[in-house]
Design a protein around this motif. Structure first.
Motif, mmCIF file in Angstrom:
data_model
loop_
_atom_site.group_PDB
_atom_site.id
_atom_site.type_symbol
_atom_site.label_atom_id
_atom_site.label_comp_id
_atom_site.label_asym_id
_atom_site.label_seq_id
_atom_site.Cartn_x
_atom_site.Cartn_y
_atom_site.Cartn_z
ATOM 1 N N UNK A 10 0.833 -1.202 0.000
ATOM 2 C CA UNK A 10 0.000 0.000 0.000
ATOM 3 C C UNK A 10 0.870 1.256 0.000
ATOM 4 N N UNK A 11 1.950 1.241 0.769
ATOM 5 C CA UNK A 11 2.835 2.406 0.833
ATOM 6 C C UNK A 11 3.485 2.677 -0.525
ATOM 7 N N UNK A 12 3.930 1.635 -1.209
ATOM 8 C CA UNK A 12 4.528 1.811 -2.535
ATOM 9 C C UNK A 12 3.493 2.376 -3.502
ATOM 10 N N UNK A 13 2.262 1.857 -3.432
ATOM 11 C CA UNK A 13 1.204 2.336 -4.323
ATOM 12 C C UNK A 13 0.905 3.814 -4.079
ATOM 13 N N UNK A 14 0.923 4.248 -2.817
ATOM 14 C CA UNK A 14 0.625 5.646 -2.489
ATOM 15 C C UNK A 14 1.791 6.564 -2.819
ATOM 16 N N UNK A 15 2.982 6.152 -2.439
ATOM 17 C CA UNK A 15 4.158 7.020 -2.617
ATOM 18 C C UNK A 15 4.715 6.983 -4.030
ATOM 19 N N UNK A 16 4.468 5.858 -4.741
ATOM 20 C CA UNK A 16 4.977 5.666 -6.108
ATOM 21 C C UNK A 16 6.500 5.803 -6.165
ATOM 22 N N UNK A 17 7.117 5.354 -5.091
ATOM 23 C CA UNK A 17 8.572 5.469 -4.975
ATOM 24 C C UNK A 17 9.010 4.534 -3.854
ATOM 25 N N UNK A 18 9.950 3.608 -4.149
ATOM 26 C CA UNK A 18 10.324 2.591 -3.160
ATOM 27 C C UNK A 18 11.005 3.199 -1.935
ATOM 28 N N UNK A 19 11.909 4.145 -2.153
ATOM 29 C CA UNK A 19 12.645 4.714 -1.019
ATOM 30 C C UNK A 19 11.705 5.491 -0.092
ATOM 31 N N UNK A 22 9.580 3.062 1.876
ATOM 32 C CA UNK A 22 10.335 2.445 2.965
ATOM 33 C C UNK A 22 10.451 3.403 4.144
ATOM 34 N N UNK A 23 10.645 4.684 3.845
ATOM 35 C CA UNK A 23 10.748 5.690 4.914
ATOM 36 C C UNK A 23 9.430 5.796 5.674
ATOM 37 N N UNK A 24 8.317 5.791 4.939
ATOM 38 C CA UNK A 24 7.000 5.861 5.573
ATOM 39 C C UNK A 24 6.773 4.667 6.490
ATOM 40 N N UNK A 25 7.227 3.496 6.055
ATOM 41 C CA UNK A 25 7.030 2.269 6.828
ATOM 42 C C UNK A 25 8.081 2.075 7.917
ATOM 43 N N UNK A 26 9.109 2.904 7.918
ATOM 44 C CA UNK A 26 10.135 2.803 8.945
ATOM 45 C C UNK A 26 11.050 1.605 8.790
ATOM 46 N N UNK A 27 11.307 1.190 7.529
ATOM 47 C CA UNK A 27 12.184 0.046 7.260
ATOM 48 C C UNK A 27 13.161 0.431 6.159
ATOM 49 N N UNK A 28 14.140 -0.418 5.923
ATOM 50 C CA UNK A 28 15.071 -0.176 4.830
ATOM 51 C C UNK A 28 14.404 -0.526 3.505
ATOM 52 N N UNK A 29 14.933 0.021 2.411
ATOM 53 C CA UNK A 29 14.352 -0.279 1.102
ATOM 54 C C UNK A 29 14.453 -1.765 0.747
ATOM 55 N N UNK A 30 15.594 -2.433 1.017
ATOM 56 C CA UNK A 30 15.653 -3.873 0.729
ATOM 57 C C UNK A 30 14.603 -4.676 1.504
ATOM 58 N N UNK A 31 14.351 -4.302 2.761
ATOM 59 C CA UNK A 31 13.340 -5.010 3.551
ATOM 60 C C UNK A 31 11.965 -4.833 2.931
ATOM 61 N N UNK A 32 11.644 -3.606 2.513
ATOM 62 C CA UNK A 32 10.348 -3.351 1.884
ATOM 63 C C UNK A 32 10.220 -4.121 0.570
ATOM 64 N N UNK A 37 7.880 -8.622 -2.687
ATOM 65 C CA UNK A 37 8.123 -9.794 -3.531
ATOM 66 C C UNK A 37 7.513 -11.055 -2.910
ATOM 67 N N UNK A 38 7.634 -11.198 -1.609
ATOM 68 C CA UNK A 38 7.031 -12.360 -0.934
ATOM 69 C C UNK A 38 5.513 -12.339 -1.070
ATOM 70 N N UNK A 39 4.913 -11.143 -1.005
ATOM 71 C CA UNK A 39 3.470 -11.024 -1.195
ATOM 72 C C UNK A 39 3.092 -11.429 -2.620
ATOM 73 N N UNK A 40 3.871 -10.991 -3.587
ATOM 74 C CA UNK A 40 3.609 -11.366 -4.985
ATOM 75 C C UNK A 40 3.728 -12.867 -5.179
#
Length: 298
Positions: A10-19, A22-32, A37-40
């Motif tokens: 949801x965060x990627x869909x809203x922000x349209x930007x991975x970095x 990740x900042x919004x979710x409070x995690x690193x970009x690789x973790x996000x 990918x696991x969800x997919x």
């Protein structure tokens, strides 16, 4: 499937930007990225079109993000309900408001905030009804004060009926006048809000009277509309409740518009899904109480 993975999506869909997501979710970009990918993989389909940067959602992702947002929002509502049981209502309330209700919403929220001081309220004003309904459906708003339109995802609770009135400097009108016809109002130089702001009843009334209003200024600002009328050069056609709740009629004339008298209903809109979040349920109670009391006093 983990709710955290849905939050990443949801965060990627809203922000349209991975970095940024990740900042919004409070995690690193690789973790996000790994979580998405696991969800997919679990869903068996790609949700995001990838290149060197975010390139948008896939058709499947565009359909499923609505469900993901709903699940994320339900989780937030669950936490809000638990917080209420622990220590009273808290969290954030996001409300969209059409221009005609920008003054009424202050009275509603005065009561709401007095009863629930730990809730932080965010107001999105100057939105059209369609904007509000879309954002409620997309979980970007919790509720809205607007006009009723057909949408099965949204529930409407009537608040009050507004009557359209003529607002003008005192020197423009007869001191003894209490009303004015739409045909007469059309001859005055008028300042009006833009066409997307719930003006359909006004347009219809002028057309029914067989006249074309003399609109010389259009603005997207309620404050500037009052400012123009206060110069003494312009008048306007506005909902009476909007003006009366603003407290700005001291040096202005507010006349009932007749032939015909035009009324439109203002409602409180929220998602139709049950149960309601505690914060929306509290807003409904405050809004209905305030508007019912005002109707009884008029």
């Amino acid at each position: 499937m983990l709710l955290r993975q849905l939050e990443y999506f949801v965060a990627v869909a809203h922000e349209r930007h991975f970095a940024r997501a990740a900042e919004v979710c409070g995690v690193s970009q690789p973790t996000l990225s790994d979580g998405v990918r696991k969800l997919e993989q679990e869903l068996g389909m790609p949700l995001i079109r990838r290149g060197h940067t975010f390139q948008g959602l896939t058709p499947e992702g565009s359909r499923l993000v609505v469900w993901a947002q709903r699940m994320v929002d339900d989780r937030r509502a669950l936490h809000d309900a638990a917080a209420v049981l622990r220590s009273g209502l808290s969290g954030t309330l996001r409300v969209g408001v059409v221009p005609a209700a920008t003054t009424t919403v202050a009275r509603v929220l005065d009561r709401f905030c007095a009863e629930h001081p730990l809730v932080e309220v965010h107001i999105e004003s100057m939105l059209s009804t369609n904007d509000i309904i879309q954002q409620i459906s997309n979980y970007d708003l919790d509720a809205g004060i607007c006009y009723p339109v057909g949408n099965e995802l949204v529930r409407y609770r009537p608040l009050y009926d507004e009557t359209w009135a003529f607002l003008a400097p005192q020197h423009m009108v007869d001191e003894a006048a209490e009303s004015i016809t739409w045909a007469q109002a059309a001859s005055y130089p008028l300042v009006m809000l833009g066409p997307t702001h719930g003006l359909t009843p006004m347009v219809g009334a002028f057309e029914a009277s067989g006249v074309t209003p003399h609109i010389t200024i259009r603005t997207d600002s309620v404050a500037s509309l009052f400012g123009f009328v206060n110069t003494g050069r312009w008048a306007s056609v506005v909902p009476d409740r909007w003006v009366l709740d603003s407290g700005q009629v001291t040096d202005l004339a507010l006349l009932e518009l007749v032939e015909p008298v035009v009324q439109t209903r203002i409602v409180l809109a929220h998602r139709s899904a049950e149960p309601m979040s505690p914060v929306v349920e509290a807003l409904v109670e405050s809004a209905v109480t305030v508007c019912s009391s005002a109707a009884g006093a008029r």
